[in-house]
Design a protein around this motif. Structure first.
Motif, PDB file in Angstrom:
ATOM      1  N   UNK A  57      66.870  31.251  57.376  1.00 16.64           N
ATOM      2  CA  UNK A  57      66.781  32.366  56.435  1.00 16.64           C
ATOM      3  C   UNK A  57      67.844  33.389  56.783  1.00 16.64           C
ATOM      4  N   UNK A  58      68.435  34.035  55.765  1.00 11.89           N
ATOM      5  CA  UNK A  58      69.490  35.022  56.014  1.00 11.89           C
ATOM      6  C   UNK A  58      69.388  36.150  54.992  1.00 11.89           C
ATOM      7  N   UNK A  59      69.335  37.382  55.477  1.00 12.93           N
ATOM      8  CA  UNK A  59      69.353  38.543  54.587  1.00 12.93           C
ATOM      9  C   UNK A  59      70.325  39.576  55.130  1.00 12.93           C
ATOM     10  N   UNK A  60      70.746  40.477  54.255  1.00 12.82           N
ATOM     11  CA  UNK A  60      71.622  41.593  54.627  1.00 12.82           C
ATOM     12  C   UNK A  60      71.091  42.847  53.946  1.00 12.82           C
ATOM     13  N   UNK A  61      70.651  43.792  54.765  1.00 16.25           N
ATOM     14  CA  UNK A  61      70.071  45.042  54.273  1.00 16.25           C
ATOM     15  C   UNK A  61      68.974  44.783  53.242  1.00 16.25           C
ATOM     16  N   UNK A  62      68.186  43.764  53.534  1.00 15.67           N
ATOM     17  CA  UNK A  62      67.050  43.425  52.690  1.00 15.67           C
ATOM     18  C   UNK A  62      67.363  42.532  51.518  1.00 15.67           C
ATOM     19  N   UNK A  63      68.638  42.182  51.313  1.00 13.46           N
ATOM     20  CA  UNK A  63      69.032  41.328  50.190  1.00 13.46           C
ATOM     21  C   UNK A  63      69.124  39.885  50.669  1.00 13.46           C
ATOM     22  N   UNK A  64      68.494  38.984  49.937  1.00 17.66           N
ATOM     23  CA  UNK A  64      68.548  37.582  50.326  1.00 17.66           C
ATOM     24  C   UNK A  64      69.948  37.006  50.094  1.00 17.66           C
ATOM     25  N   UNK A  65      70.480  36.344  51.108  1.00 15.61           N
ATOM     26  CA  UNK A  65      71.793  35.711  51.043  1.00 15.61           C
ATOM     27  C   UNK A  65      71.653  34.196  50.997  1.00 15.61           C
ATOM     28  N   UNK A  66      70.760  33.673  51.834  1.00 18.38           N
ATOM     29  CA  UNK A  66      70.630  32.224  51.989  1.00 18.38           C
ATOM     30  C   UNK A  66      69.826  31.582  50.879  1.00 18.38           C
ATOM     31  N   UNK A  67      69.658  30.280  51.031  1.00 21.58           N
ATOM     32  CA  UNK A  67      68.977  29.466  50.020  1.00 21.58           C
ATOM     33  C   UNK A  67      67.744  28.830  50.634  1.00 21.58           C
ATOM     34  N   UNK A  68      66.678  28.805  49.858  1.00 24.25           N
ATOM     35  CA  UNK A  68      65.460  28.109  50.280  1.00 24.25           C
ATOM     36  C   UNK A  68      64.928  27.284  49.124  1.00 24.25           C
ATOM     37  N   UNK A  69      64.428  26.107  49.462  1.00 28.74           N
ATOM     38  CA  UNK A  69      63.935  25.173  48.454  1.00 28.74           C
ATOM     39  C   UNK A  69      62.418  25.227  48.367  1.00 28.74           C
ATOM     40  N   UNK A  70      61.868  24.421  47.486  1.00 28.08           N
ATOM     41  CA  UNK A  70      60.412  24.317  47.361  1.00 28.08           C
ATOM     42  C   UNK A  70      59.774  23.618  48.557  1.00 28.08           C
ATOM     43  N   UNK A  71      60.592  22.986  49.423  1.00 30.02           N
ATOM     44  CA  UNK A  71      60.039  22.223  50.551  1.00 30.02           C
ATOM     45  C   UNK A  71      59.338  23.102  51.578  1.00 30.02           C
ATOM     46  N   UNK A  72      59.825  24.334  51.759  1.00 34.49           N
ATOM     47  CA  UNK A  72      59.167  25.237  52.694  1.00 34.49           C
ATOM     48  C   UNK A  72      59.321  24.843  54.149  1.00 34.49           C
ATOM     49  N   UNK A  73      60.462  24.300  54.548  1.00 34.33           N
ATOM     50  CA  UNK A  73      60.720  23.916  55.942  1.00 34.33           C
ATOM     51  C   UNK A  73      59.559  23.112  56.532  1.00 34.33           C
TER      52      UNK A  73
END
Length: 335
Positions: A57-73
């Motif tokens: 997971x990656x965010x910058x100042x609360x803004x999501x940068x990265x990508x996440x799928x429906x798989x949920x790790x």
């Protein structure tokens, strides 16, 4: 501000930065370990210790940068050998997904003569290899406050191995300055076996909404045609979009290449810059997956193993090591 001055304001440092180990307690990822990191410049990310020591997971100042799928790790991960070698898609999730260590690309079979065993005639290589689903041994983590430029760091060791097969070890160190704007990833891949082993690695760096949107633009050491085509294309999600990978030439003559993504519509503008060594990672591509419900875009520096013996292939002999470093910087577009 010196470390001593900072300590007067936040005695344990958590007012500026933090790294701590957590365990997921619910959902598909229940049971896996995460290192949760944040620094004073607004960078926050999670290291999936049990999923290749990747960045989930990656965010910058609360803004999501990265990508996440429906798989949920999912944990434990699904078998990457399943579904004729595309079981990877049942696990695929996160900002940084490392692919390798002996194969990247589509599923295939190769000759196993190099391992000289009577029952092992061929090796099956699933899509993008096996390393992203392997559990790491945690070497350590913490914050070093002893210098004028304190750092947050984490180190882990991930092994990909088989009896009468490969024995490859990835040693990874992830560092971010407490007051800095860049994440540095230092990797070393060693052949701990005693037979020569093919080696390949790909850094699948995935961006998602809201950083990925119609306003996202690309720049850097790429051809004008590639930049113009991406910046002018329709990047809205579509139900019938067919994802594709585009290998892209890097035009820099410098030892390190850089590619930037910008989104001027977010909080006054955000730029993410990826830097990587051209010699160690000679192949670069971009992946578009603008299908509704997937909606991802990836930058992918890589070293592939070419089974036809191309010049950039590496076979690691016993005890040999290949080293890599990538840097991901996040800053306001105004800077």
């Amino acid at each position: 501000m010196s470390a001593a001055q900072l300590r007067r304001r936040t005695v344990d440092g958590r007012g500026a930065a933090d790294i701590r180990m957590l365990q997921v307690e619910d959902g598909p990822g229940r049971g896996q370990r995460l290192l949760v990191v944040r620094n004073a410049a607004g960078i926050a990310f999670e290291i999936a210790v049990d999923r290749g020591f990747d960045i989930s997971n990656m965010t910058w100042r609360g803004i999501n940068i990265g990508w996440n799928s429906a798989n949920g790790m999912p944990w434990p991960p699904n078998s990457v050998d399943a579904e004729e070698g595309v079981g990877f898609y049942r696990n695929f999730d996160g900002f940084l997904v490392t692919c390798g260590l002996d194969h990247i690309g589509g599923a295939r079979r190769s000759d196993a003569d190099r391992y000289i065993h009577k029952h092992r005639k061929e090796v099956f290589h699933p899509l993008h290899g096996r390393i992203s689903s392997q559990r790491a041994t945690l070497s350590g983590y913490g914050i070093d406050w002893t210098t004028d430029a304190p750092i947050i760091w984490a180190e882990g060791v991930v092994r990909q191995s088989s009896v009468f097969g490969e024995n490859l070890v990835l040693r990874r160190r992830i560092v971010v300055d407490v007051f800095g704007q860049a994440i540095r990833i230092d990797d070393a891949v060693e052949n701990r076996g005693f037979r020569p082993t093919p080696h390949a690695i790909l850094y699948h760096i995935n961006f998602g909404y809201p950083f990925l949107d119609q306003a996202t633009r690309i720049s850097g050491d790429l051809t004008k045609d590639i930049v113009s085509a991406f910046n002018s294309e329709d990047k809205r999600p579509r139900d019938d979009f067919v994802d594709y990978y585009q290998e892209t030439p890097v035009i820099s003559d410098l030892p390190t290449a850089s590619v930037e993504l910008h989104n001027s519509a977010l909080l006054g503008g955000l730029c993410v810059q990826l830097s990587f060594p051209r010699k160690a990672l000679p192949t670069f591509g971009i992946w578009r997956a603008f299908q509704s419900g997937v909606y991802a875009f990836a930058l992918e520096p890589a070293r592939r193993f070419s089974w036809d013996g191309a010049d950039d292939s590496i076979t690691l002999g016993a005890g040999e090591t290949a080293a890599y470093q990538i840097e991901i910087a996040l800053r306001p577009t105004s800077e």
